[in-house]
Design an enzyme around this catalytic site. Structure first.
Site, short mmCIF file in Angstrom:
data_model
loop_
_atom_site.label_atom_id
_atom_site.label_comp_id
_atom_site.label_asym_id
_atom_site.label_seq_id
_atom_site.Cartn_x
_atom_site.Cartn_y
_atom_site.Cartn_z
N GLY A 1 0.85 -1.18 0.00
CA GLY A 1 0.00 0.00 0.00
C GLY A 1 0.89 1.23 0.00
CB ILE A 2 0.24 4.72 -0.55
CG1 ILE A 2 1.17 5.87 -0.88
CG2 ILE A 2 -0.98 5.19 0.25
CD1 ILE A 2 0.68 6.71 -2.00
N GLY A 3 2.35 4.76 1.85
CA GLY A 3 2.56 5.29 3.19
C GLY A 3 3.89 4.89 3.79
N GLY B 1 -7.95 -1.56 -1.77
CA GLY B 1 -7.69 -2.94 -2.15
C GLY B 1 -7.21 -3.79 -0.99
CB ILE C 1 4.12 0.83 7.36
CG1 ILE C 1 4.21 1.48 8.75
CG2 ILE C 1 4.30 -0.69 7.47
CD1 ILE C 1 3.07 1.31 9.62
CD GLU D 1 -5.31 -0.76 -4.44
OE1 GLU D 1 -5.80 -1.79 -3.93
OE2 GLU D 1 -5.39 0.36 -3.90
N1 COA Z 1 -7.76 6.91 16.46
C1 COA Z 1 -7.66 8.23 16.21
N2 COA Z 1 -6.82 8.75 15.29
C2 COA Z 1 -6.06 7.90 14.62
C3 COA Z 1 -6.11 6.50 14.82
C4 COA Z 1 -6.99 6.02 15.80
N3 COA Z 1 -7.08 4.73 16.06
N4 COA Z 1 -5.24 5.91 14.00
C5 COA Z 1 -4.67 6.87 13.29
N5 COA Z 1 -5.15 8.07 13.66
C6 COA Z 1 -4.76 9.38 13.11
C7 COA Z 1 -3.26 9.50 13.07
O1 COA Z 1 -2.72 10.04 14.29
C8 COA Z 1 -3.09 10.46 11.91
O2 COA Z 1 -3.44 11.75 12.36
P1 COA Z 1 -2.48 13.00 12.04
O3 COA Z 1 -2.48 13.06 10.55
O4 COA Z 1 -3.18 14.12 12.71
O5 COA Z 1 -1.17 12.62 12.62
C9 COA Z 1 -4.19 10.04 10.95
O6 COA Z 1 -5.16 9.41 11.75
C10 COA Z 1 -3.71 9.07 9.88
O7 COA Z 1 -3.11 7.93 10.49
P2 COA Z 1 -1.86 7.21 9.82
O8 COA Z 1 -1.63 5.94 10.52
O9 COA Z 1 -0.74 8.18 9.71
O10 COA Z 1 -2.43 6.95 8.38
P3 COA Z 1 -1.71 6.43 7.10
O11 COA Z 1 -1.55 7.56 6.17
O12 COA Z 1 -0.48 5.63 7.41
O13 COA Z 1 -2.83 5.48 6.51
C11 COA Z 1 -4.64 3.96 6.67
C12 COA Z 1 -3.30 4.37 7.24
C13 COA Z 1 -5.10 2.72 7.38
C14 COA Z 1 -5.64 5.07 6.84
C15 COA Z 1 -4.45 3.67 5.15
O14 COA Z 1 -3.48 2.68 4.97
C16 COA Z 1 -5.76 3.22 4.51
O15 COA Z 1 -6.56 4.05 4.14
N6 COA Z 1 -5.94 1.89 4.33
C17 COA Z 1 -7.15 1.32 3.74
C18 COA Z 1 -6.98 1.14 2.28
C19 COA Z 1 -5.83 0.27 1.89
O16 COA Z 1 -5.12 -0.26 2.70
N7 COA Z 1 -5.65 0.11 0.59
C20 COA Z 1 -4.67 -0.78 0.02
C21 COA Z 1 -3.42 -0.16 -0.35
S1 COA Z 1 -3.45 1.09 -1.60
#
Ligand code: COA
Length: 432
Positions: A216-218, A337, A220, A239
């Protein structure tokens, strides 16, 4: 004008003229991600006062979002099939819609008439000598939209790379053409912090030579890639992918030689990265883009032996339910995805579906490992789907574990300052 375009010059017009055919009550598809057709999007926003009850469908879009403004929403309502930062407020205040759907299922909405499209706004590469334009960095569900929409309104942009694979639309199919020459949206990954590095290292430790990866993106996935330099014969079926993979390709670590499906090819359905990535994939036979109903079909994914799917999450409860699309009731992103790949990797011979996330959020003030999910928090991966889970405190495979074992294992992955309260919750509910 390019000689190949001469024949179609009567279709070439300004963006405003091109979108002037959008009438009240129509349903419009918008190509998204780095492929978002900026000029058409802006033109459509200026058309808003002249139409009523227009609905526009898309996944994550980049950049300014003129159409999210409340006054535009009265005329053109957005329906996010995956939600990005620029539309999040509009959805959460009720000025736009959000549809929970697997990315692999979106084409079905178009092919099976759940959403009959009147027009698709797209951005393509210039036609090749046979007249084929590539959907470039965003083939995903755009090909399905192109095959079903009554009208195709296209930006032709020389900066759109020509992706090989099943990514082409013939110029004769384009009804209205706008010639543009703007930069595509770019995604630049930031510095990888210490927490992500630790998680990346744990996940990389699970990746065997000869594996095929989805990332995925990000932070990790980026962190995982930075720990793969000593691996051999990795492949990609994903994806999306972004810049960090290029380094591993150039080193020969990612060569696709051991892939059991599409050996020697990187398979993807969209790309987000810098210009370096867009130039790298241009006309490159090593990289093939295919529609999302193919790339993300769990039965297709599973044909890759040793398929490793690496995705992230917002929270997980002590039984293993993974929440990734909303923070409580607040819509955050979408299924994307994630479950497509989690299930595909679970079915693959030697496959490993992995969820990696920091143990805390909000600068360490809350635990992402929770006794129970917050009200409204969306389960993307059920506790039956979830296998490997990693935080900066380790990695564990929940497959086959009892609820008691899961709770104990997940408490070990939580930040030490939250372990006691998680323990108490688990005892109170007789998990342990
Ligand atoms: N409760 C409250 N806030 C939370 C939280 C929780 N349990 N978990 C994360 N947050 C906050 C973080 O602190 C962060 O806030 P900030 O921007 O103010 O610091 C924000 O939410 C985003 O969290 P983060 O873990 O940095 O998100 P990310 O950019 O690494 O994305 C997902 C993680 C899960 C949102 C992302 O991977 C996703 O949308 N996944 C679903 C889709 C997917 O996986 N697709 C396949 C790959 S393309």
């Amino acid at each position: 004008m390019d000689s190949k375009l001469q024949k179609y010059r009567s279709k070439v017009m300004s963006a405003e003229e091109a979108v002037s055919v959008v009438e009240s009550n129509s349903r419009i598809y918008l190509q998204a991600n780095a492929g978002t057709p900026k000029v058409l999007v802006n033109a459509l926003a200026t058309r808003a006062p002249h139409v009523e009850n227009v609905e526009i469908f898309h996944i994550l879009t980049f950049g300014e979002c003129p159409y999210a403004a409340a006054e535009v929403a009265k005329h053109i309502r957005h329906n996010a099939l995956f939600l990005g930062a620029n539309l999040r407020d509009a959805v959460n205040r009720g000025d736009a819609d959000w549809t929970p759907i697997f990315l692999s299922d979106i084409p079905k909405l178009f092919y099976e008439g759940y959403i009959p499209l009147d027009a698709a706004l797209i951005q393509v590469s210039p036609p090749d000598e046979h007249g084929y334009c590539s959907l470039g960095v965003a083939v995903d569900m755009t090909l399905a939209a192109c095959r079903t929409a009554k009208m195709l309104i296209a930006e032709i942009n020389p900066k759109m790379p020509r992706l090989l694979g099943d990514s082409f639309v013939h110029i004769s199919k384009l009804d209205r053409i706008v010639l543009v020459d703007h930069d595509l949206y770019e995604y630049h990954s930031g510095e990888i912090d210490e927490t992500s590095k630790k998680i990346g290292e744990y996940i990389a430790g699970e990746i065997e030579d000869g594996s095929t990866l989805q990332m995925g993106i990000g932070a990790i996935p980026d962190a995982v890639l930075s720990f793969l330099h000593d691996k051999r014969n990795l492949g990609i079926h994903t994806e999306m992918f972004s810049d960090r993979a290029i380094e591993l390709i150039e080193e020969g670590v990612i060569n696709g030689e051991k892939k059991t499906l599409h050996p020697g090819k990187i398979i993807n359905c969209f790309l987000m990265g810098s210009r370096r990535l867009y130039d790298y994939v241009d006309n490159n036979p090593f990289v093939e883009s295919h529609p999302v109903e193919y790339t993300n079909d769990p039965f297709v994914i599973a044909q890759n032996d040793k398929m490793v799917a690496i995705n992230s999450a917002l929270s997980i409860d002590l039984t293993g339910q993974v929440n990734s699309d909303s923070i409580g009731h607040m819509a955050y992103s979408g299924f994307g995805g994630q479950l497509d790949f989690i299930r595909g990797a679970a079915r693959s011979k030697g496959g490993k579906p992995i969820i990696g996330m920091p143990s805390t959020a909000k600068k360490g003030t809350i635990s992402r490992i929770v006794g129970e999910l917050a009200p409204g928090a969306g389960v993307v991966d059920t506790r039956g789907d979830v296998r490997w889970v990693a935080t900066e405190y380790g990695i564990v495979n929940l497959f086959g574990m009892t609820r008691r074992q899961r709770a104990k294992a997940l408490i070990e992955l939580a930040h030490p300052k939250f372990r006691e309260e998680l323990q108490e919750f688990a005892i109170q509910h007789r998990y342990i």
